[in-house]
Design a protein around this motif. Structure first.
Motif, PDB file in Angstrom:
ATOM      1  N   ALA A 210       5.379  17.359   6.153  1.00  0.00           N
ATOM      2  CA  ALA A 210       5.033  16.654   4.919  1.00  0.00           C
ATOM      3  C   ALA A 210       5.334  15.163   5.051  1.00  0.00           C
ATOM      4  CB  ALA A 210       5.802  17.252   3.749  1.00  0.00           C
ATOM      5  N   LEU A 211       4.726  14.374   4.171  1.00  0.00           N
ATOM      6  CA  LEU A 211       4.913  12.929   4.144  1.00  0.00           C
ATOM      7  C   LEU A 211       5.449  12.520   2.780  1.00  0.00           C
ATOM      8  CD1 LEU A 211       1.497  11.934   5.765  1.00  0.00           C
ATOM      9  CD2 LEU A 211       3.706  12.134   6.916  1.00  0.00           C
ATOM     10  N   GLU A 212       6.157  11.382   2.767  1.00  0.00           N
ATOM     11  CA  GLU A 212       6.688  10.888   1.500  1.00  0.00           C
ATOM     12  C   GLU A 212       6.617   9.370   1.452  1.00  0.00           C
ATOM     13  OE1 GLU A 212      10.709  12.204   1.249  1.00  0.00           O
ATOM     14  OE2 GLU A 212      11.463  10.765   2.713  1.00  0.00           O
TER      15      GLU A 212
ATOM     16  N   MET B 118      -0.564   5.656   7.413  1.00  0.00           N
ATOM     17  CA  MET B 118       0.368   5.164   8.424  1.00  0.00           C
ATOM     18  C   MET B 118       1.722   5.836   8.253  1.00  0.00           C
ATOM     19  SD  MET B 118      -0.945   2.397  10.156  1.00  0.00           S
ATOM     20  CE  MET B 118      -2.041   0.998   9.972  1.00  0.00           C
ATOM     21  N   LEU B 119       2.244   6.418   9.323  1.00  0.00           N
ATOM     22  CA  LEU B 119       3.593   6.973   9.326  1.00  0.00           C
ATOM     23  C   LEU B 119       4.500   6.005  10.057  1.00  0.00           C
ATOM     24  CD1 LEU B 119       4.817  10.552   9.910  1.00  0.00           C
ATOM     25  CD2 LEU B 119       5.661   8.763  11.429  1.00  0.00           C
ATOM     26  N   VAL B 120       5.666   5.700   9.469  1.00  0.00           N
ATOM     27  CA  VAL B 120       6.598   4.752  10.083  1.00  0.00           C
ATOM     28  C   VAL B 120       7.995   5.375  10.149  1.00  0.00           C
ATOM     29  CG1 VAL B 120       5.297   2.746   9.306  1.00  0.00           C
ATOM     30  CG2 VAL B 120       7.142   3.626   7.887  1.00  0.00           C
ATOM     31  N   ARG B 121       8.742   4.971  11.145  1.00  0.00           N
ATOM     32  CA  ARG B 121      10.131   5.428  11.285  1.00  0.00           C
ATOM     33  C   ARG B 121      10.799   4.576  12.368  1.00  0.00           C
ATOM     34  NH1 ARG B 121      13.053  10.129  10.408  1.00  0.00           N
ATOM     35  NH2 ARG B 121      12.169   9.918   8.321  1.00  0.00           N
ATOM     36  N   ALA B 122      12.008   4.090  12.109  1.00  0.00           N
ATOM     37  CA  ALA B 122      12.811   3.382  13.105  1.00  0.00           C
ATOM     38  C   ALA B 122      14.073   4.194  13.356  1.00  0.00           C
ATOM     39  CB  ALA B 122      13.170   1.982  12.609  1.00  0.00           C
TER      40      ALA B 122
ATOM     41  N   ALA C 264       6.536   7.949   5.304  1.00  0.00           N
ATOM     42  CA  ALA C 264       7.532   8.409   6.272  1.00  0.00           C
ATOM     43  C   ALA C 264       7.538   9.933   6.278  1.00  0.00           C
ATOM     44  CB  ALA C 264       8.917   7.878   5.902  1.00  0.00           C
ATOM     45  N   PRO C 265       8.101  10.550   7.301  1.00  0.00           N
ATOM     46  CA  PRO C 265       8.266  12.004   7.256  1.00  0.00           C
ATOM     47  C   PRO C 265       9.075  12.399   6.022  1.00  0.00           C
ATOM     48  CG  PRO C 265       8.704  11.188   9.464  1.00  0.00           C
ATOM     49  CD  PRO C 265       8.582   9.983   8.582  1.00  0.00           C
ATOM     50  N   ALA C 266       8.691  13.476   5.370  1.00  0.00           N
ATOM     51  CA  ALA C 266       9.333  13.893   4.116  1.00  0.00           C
ATOM     52  C   ALA C 266      10.616  14.655   4.398  1.00  0.00           C
ATOM     53  CB  ALA C 266       8.371  14.735   3.287  1.00  0.00           C
TER      54      ALA C 266
ATOM     55  N   PHE D 237       0.855  -1.180   0.000  1.00  0.00           N
ATOM     56  CA  PHE D 237       0.000   0.000   0.000  1.00  0.00           C
ATOM     57  C   PHE D 237       0.900   1.241   0.000  1.00  0.00           C
ATOM     58  CE2 PHE D 237      -2.408  -3.455   1.758  1.00  0.00           C
ATOM     59  CZ  PHE D 237      -3.689  -3.284   1.253  1.00  0.00           C
ATOM     60  N   PRO D 238       1.554   1.513  -1.143  1.00  0.00           N
ATOM     61  CA  PRO D 238       2.590   2.553  -1.174  1.00  0.00           C
ATOM     62  C   PRO D 238       2.076   3.960  -0.935  1.00  0.00           C
ATOM     63  CG  PRO D 238       2.077   1.792  -3.395  1.00  0.00           C
ATOM     64  CD  PRO D 238       1.378   0.868  -2.453  1.00  0.00           C
TER      65      PRO D 238
END
Length: 475
Positions: free
Chosen positions: A158-160, A189-193, A137-139, A131-132
């Motif tokens: 922004a999102l990217e 959905m925002l993701v970040r590790a 992720a944060p832009a 589901f691209p």
């Protein structure tokens, strides 16, 4: 001469193109130019509207090679229908008038799946997501993997789209796939590790990674505000075990509790609810089979303060490469079981991997009492190559007693019987998926074949590693 009465309505200021200020019995009436209205809206941070009823705002250029239709502008966003690649498929999308990424049009809050850990947590599989246009992720041109401890993450609203898929991204993608399968709404959905090279769990709780995680929370809220919605954190994934060099299992446990407290406080300052912490019980690598971090997880599993920490699976269920890092298949398997655990907890239930709590004598044999959500199974297919003893072993035996078989107690489906060649003597410890001899292959050397009788395929609750002293519970 008597004063003339003031008319009930009239003009105070008039320009060549019409009245500027009029009055009537209700008060002053101002006629402002479109330019002035736009300036006031900008100063008040309001969404600009068409200055004249029926006048549409101009549309920016949209890519010519997209199969899109029915574009319209609302404030700072352009909305349109399109048929784009991915499981998102034909649906509504939006793009900011300043350009940037195309994202799916979705209802509800902007959700987040975030992670923190050591270097092994900062890897991803090649993208894109299924589901691209929903998993983002944060832009900041960093992507899902994060800064890796190198500097500060930038602020952005922004999102990217993603270039790679971390465990967190795969987890978000899996949650969306399950919602799609039952025709539920698909949120964004925002993701970040975020990771760094901290040598102890205490250092991780005060280092670069946790500070950048704070920025991820801020970017989540800023992104939600830009979209005109709220923000919610679904889970924070913890992945830090072998990196801890304290040499003290209790210090590791205390450091991880402090890390969860630090994250929880940081979220509370931003008005975000207490998170669900998800983790896999680390079993080491092909070469690393024991250590304080591995043992400290036992302490953490039953004592994690007032934080909601869920161990979704032992890591022997996930493929690793020859450097001890997850393969693409291993990342996908981990995300699958994290999704199972998260959904169970969100539904108000528990996700309890079988946990061996007591080892007692039963004649010449050994009986293991387990805590589990369902009956136990010794998986005959032995998917991880644990061998004939299903991952069980004995330590401290002085008379060469050996395990000859492993079976579930017929009188108790949550107990395991270890059949032995003779009654073991010495200060005996029973181990499961722990302190094995180093080996080769796609799984950690510490592995087993004990699981709950639940689900099917990848949906399994595998037993957690254990090391227990044998007690005289029987004759």
């Amino acid at each position: 001469m008597a004063d003339k009465p003031i008319p009930p309505e009239g003009v105070i200021i008039r320009a060549e193109n019409g009245d500027v200020i009029r009055y009537d019995e209700t008060g002053l009436i101002l006629r402002l130019s479109d330019k002035v209205i736009a300036d006031i809206a900008a100063r008040l941070e309001l969404k600009p509207q068409a200055a004249v009823a029926g006048e549409a705002l101009p549309l920016p250029d949209l890519p010519d090679d997209l199969d899109l239709w029915a574009p319209r502008r609302e404030g700072d966003w352009v909305f349109f229908q399109a048929n784009l690649p991915g499981a998102d498929g034909p649906r509504g999308y939006r793009r900011h008038v300043d350009g940037g990424a195309i994202i799916a049009e979705a209802r509800g809050p902007l959700l987040a799946v975030l992670g923190i850990g050591g270097a092994r947590a900062g890897l991803g599989s090649p993208g894109p997501a299924r589901f691209p246009w929903h998993v983002l992720a944060p832009a900041d041109d960093i992507g899902a993997v994060g800064m890796g401890g190198e500097g500060e993450a930038p602020a952005t609203a922004a999102l990217e789209a993603l270039r790679e898929l971390t465990v967190e991204a795969l987890l978000a993608d899996e949650l969306l796939a399950r919602r799609r399968a039952v025709h539920q709404a698909l949120p964004l959905m925002l993701v970040r590790a975020e990771t760094d090279t901290s040598a102890t769990a205490h250092e991780l709780g005060g280092g670069t990674a946790v500070n950048n995680l704070d920025q991820a929370f801020a970017n989540l809220q800023a992104g939600a505000t830009r979209l005109g919605t709220g923000a919610q954190v679904l889970a924070v994934v913890l992945d830090y075990t072998l990196e801890d060099l304290t040499g003290d299992p209790v210090a590791y446990r205390d450091g991880m509790i402090a890390l969860m407290e630090r994250i929880t406080r940081g979220m509370a300052k931003r008005g975000l609810a207490r998170p669900i912490f998800l983790a896999a019980f680390d079993c080491g690598t092909q070469d690393v089979t024991r250590g304080p971090g591995l043992e400290g997880q036992w302490e953490l599993s039953w004592n994690h303060g007032d934080h909601q920490l869920v161990f979704a699976a032992p890591s022997y269920a996930f493929e690793i490469d020859d450097t001890g890092r997850l393969t693409d298949a291993g990342r996908a398997a981990k995300a699958w079981l994290l999704a199972e655990a998260l959904l169970a907890v969100q539904a108000g239930g528990r996700w309890l991997c079988p946990t061996i709590q007591l080892a007692e004598r039963a004649g010449k044999d050994i009986r293991l009492i387990c805590a589990a959500s369902d009956g136990l199974v010794v998986d005959k297919s032995d998917p991880f190559g644990a061998g004939k003893t299903a991952g069980f072993a004995l330590e401290g035996v002085t008379n060469a007693a050996k395990i000859t078989g492993v079976e579930i107690d017929k009188s108790d489906p949550k107990a395991v019987i270890l059949r032995l060649s003779k009654r073991p003597e010495g200060e005996v410890f029973v181990t499961y998926a722990h302190a094995a001899e180093p080996g080769k292959g796609p799984y950690p050397a510490n592995r087993g074949a004990l699981r709950g009788d639940f689900g099917g395929g990848a949906t399994r609750r595998w037993a957690l590693p254990a090391r227990l002293k044998l007690t005289d519970g029987g004759p």
